[in-house]
Design a protein around this motif. Sequence first.
Motif, PDB file in Angstrom:
ATOM      1  N   ARG A 180      -4.330   1.279   7.865  1.00  0.00           N
ATOM      2  CA  ARG A 180      -4.104   1.134   6.421  1.00  0.00           C
ATOM      3  C   ARG A 180      -2.843   1.896   6.056  1.00  0.00           C
ATOM      4  NH1 ARG A 180      -5.099   6.076   4.391  1.00  0.00           N
ATOM      5  NH2 ARG A 180      -6.696   7.384   5.342  1.00  0.00           N
ATOM      6  N   LEU A 181      -2.431   1.753   4.812  1.00  0.00           N
ATOM      7  CA  LEU A 181      -1.320   2.556   4.296  1.00  0.00           C
ATOM      8  C   LEU A 181      -1.792   3.991   4.090  1.00  0.00           C
ATOM      9  CD1 LEU A 181       0.096   0.184   1.511  1.00  0.00           C
ATOM     10  CD2 LEU A 181       0.892   0.405   3.868  1.00  0.00           C
ATOM     11  N   MET A 218       5.816  -0.446  -1.369  1.00  0.00           N
ATOM     12  CA  MET A 218       4.821  -1.084  -0.497  1.00  0.00           C
ATOM     13  C   MET A 218       3.766  -1.829  -1.307  1.00  0.00           C
ATOM     14  SD  MET A 218       5.143  -0.908   2.738  1.00  0.00           S
ATOM     15  CE  MET A 218       6.202  -0.074   3.881  1.00  0.00           C
ATOM     16  N   LEU A 219       3.330  -1.232  -2.397  1.00  0.00           N
ATOM     17  CA  LEU A 219       2.289  -1.866  -3.201  1.00  0.00           C
ATOM     18  C   LEU A 219       2.798  -3.117  -3.908  1.00  0.00           C
ATOM     19  CD1 LEU A 219       0.534   1.319  -4.639  1.00  0.00           C
ATOM     20  CD2 LEU A 219      -0.214  -0.142  -2.736  1.00  0.00           C
ATOM     21  N   LEU A 241       4.618  -5.373  -2.411  1.00  0.00           N
ATOM     22  CA  LEU A 241       4.721  -6.463  -1.441  1.00  0.00           C
ATOM     23  C   LEU A 241       3.581  -7.461  -1.641  1.00  0.00           C
ATOM     24  CD1 LEU A 241       5.513  -4.539   1.876  1.00  0.00           C
ATOM     25  CD2 LEU A 241       7.095  -5.900   0.516  1.00  0.00           C
ATOM     26  N   ALA A 268       1.393   4.128   0.642  1.00  0.00           N
ATOM     27  CA  ALA A 268       1.142   3.376  -0.583  1.00  0.00           C
ATOM     28  C   ALA A 268       2.110   3.839  -1.677  1.00  0.00           C
ATOM     29  CB  ALA A 268      -0.309   3.548  -1.027  1.00  0.00           C
ATOM     30  N   ARG A 277       1.711  -6.901   3.168  1.00  0.00           N
ATOM     31  CA  ARG A 277       1.157  -5.540   3.200  1.00  0.00           C
ATOM     32  C   ARG A 277       0.054  -5.423   4.246  1.00  0.00           C
ATOM     33  NH1 ARG A 277      -0.564  -5.224  -1.565  1.00  0.00           N
ATOM     34  NH2 ARG A 277      -2.780  -5.110  -1.154  1.00  0.00           N
ATOM     35  N   LYS A 278      -0.814  -6.408   4.312  1.00  0.00           N
ATOM     36  CA  LYS A 278      -1.922  -6.388   5.285  1.00  0.00           C
ATOM     37  C   LYS A 278      -1.375  -6.413   6.720  1.00  0.00           C
ATOM     38  CE  LYS A 278      -5.746  -7.145   2.586  1.00  0.00           C
ATOM     39  NZ  LYS A 278      -6.101  -5.853   2.101  1.00  0.00           N
ATOM     40  N   ILE A 336       4.053   4.321   7.025  1.00  0.00           N
ATOM     41  CA  ILE A 336       3.974   3.423   5.871  1.00  0.00           C
ATOM     42  C   ILE A 336       2.912   3.939   4.902  1.00  0.00           C
ATOM     43  CG2 ILE A 336       4.969   1.420   7.016  1.00  0.00           C
ATOM     44  CD1 ILE A 336       2.161   0.365   7.496  1.00  0.00           C
ATOM     45  N   LEU A 387       1.461  -5.152   7.734  1.00  0.00           N
ATOM     46  CA  LEU A 387       1.955  -3.793   8.002  1.00  0.00           C
ATOM     47  C   LEU A 387       0.799  -2.833   8.260  1.00  0.00           C
ATOM     48  CD1 LEU A 387       4.817  -3.482   5.371  1.00  0.00           C
ATOM     49  CD2 LEU A 387       5.065  -3.550   7.865  1.00  0.00           C
ATOM     50  N   GLU A 388      -0.233  -2.921   7.456  1.00  0.00           N
ATOM     51  CA  GLU A 388      -1.392  -2.035   7.622  1.00  0.00           C
ATOM     52  C   GLU A 388      -2.016  -2.188   9.001  1.00  0.00           C
ATOM     53  OE1 GLU A 388      -3.958  -3.138   4.372  1.00  0.00           O
ATOM     54  OE2 GLU A 388      -2.888  -1.861   2.952  1.00  0.00           O
ATOM     55  N   ASP A 419       0.325  -9.482  -0.759  1.00  0.00           N
ATOM     56  CA  ASP A 419      -0.856  -9.004  -0.021  1.00  0.00           C
ATOM     57  C   ASP A 419      -0.762  -9.286   1.471  1.00  0.00           C
ATOM     58  OD1 ASP A 419      -2.073  -7.912  -2.214  1.00  0.00           O
ATOM     59  OD2 ASP A 419      -3.440  -9.588  -2.551  1.00  0.00           O
TER      60      ASP A 419
END
Length: 173
Positions: A137-138, A117-118, A120, A113, A125-126, A111, A128-129, A122
Amino acid sequence: MVITCAGIATPGRILGSGGPLSLDEFKQVLDINLVGTVNVLRLAAARMSANEPVDGDRGAVIMTSSISAYDGQIGQAAYAASKGGITALTLSAARDLAEHGIRVNTIAPGIFATPLMLGLPDKARKTLEQRVPHPPRLGTPEEFASLAAHIIDNQMINGEVIRLDGALRMPPK
């Protein structure tokens, strides 16, 4: 040198609540992700084969797959199949083009950035990170570029698929 980065990910289960997966949607994902990659590969190889060799190399191709080629998730059959095709193509293409002095490798990112993805929320995204073991993190475009540059610089890297994913293994969902 050429790097392919085509990718769409139309979701759909093979058999979903609305019936079987649309064959047209499946073909569209394969056409863009896999057939598009093969088209760039074959045309770039034709051009590169006319280059004067530099230390035996006439060119390098880096294709972009995905960890989905290994860890296909529910609802991502078309995407996983398309990226799996790129993964499977890597060694065969490297062997086919070796006599022409052209190297072929693939990066299989996790995954990253990307604009998708950006975009999505917050919270999503968090989540997934946090699935990425280390670093949590991404990935960044600079990290992808750094690996691509190393592949280009290192003549012995040929016919390889390199995961770039922070040890992430995607769950079924």
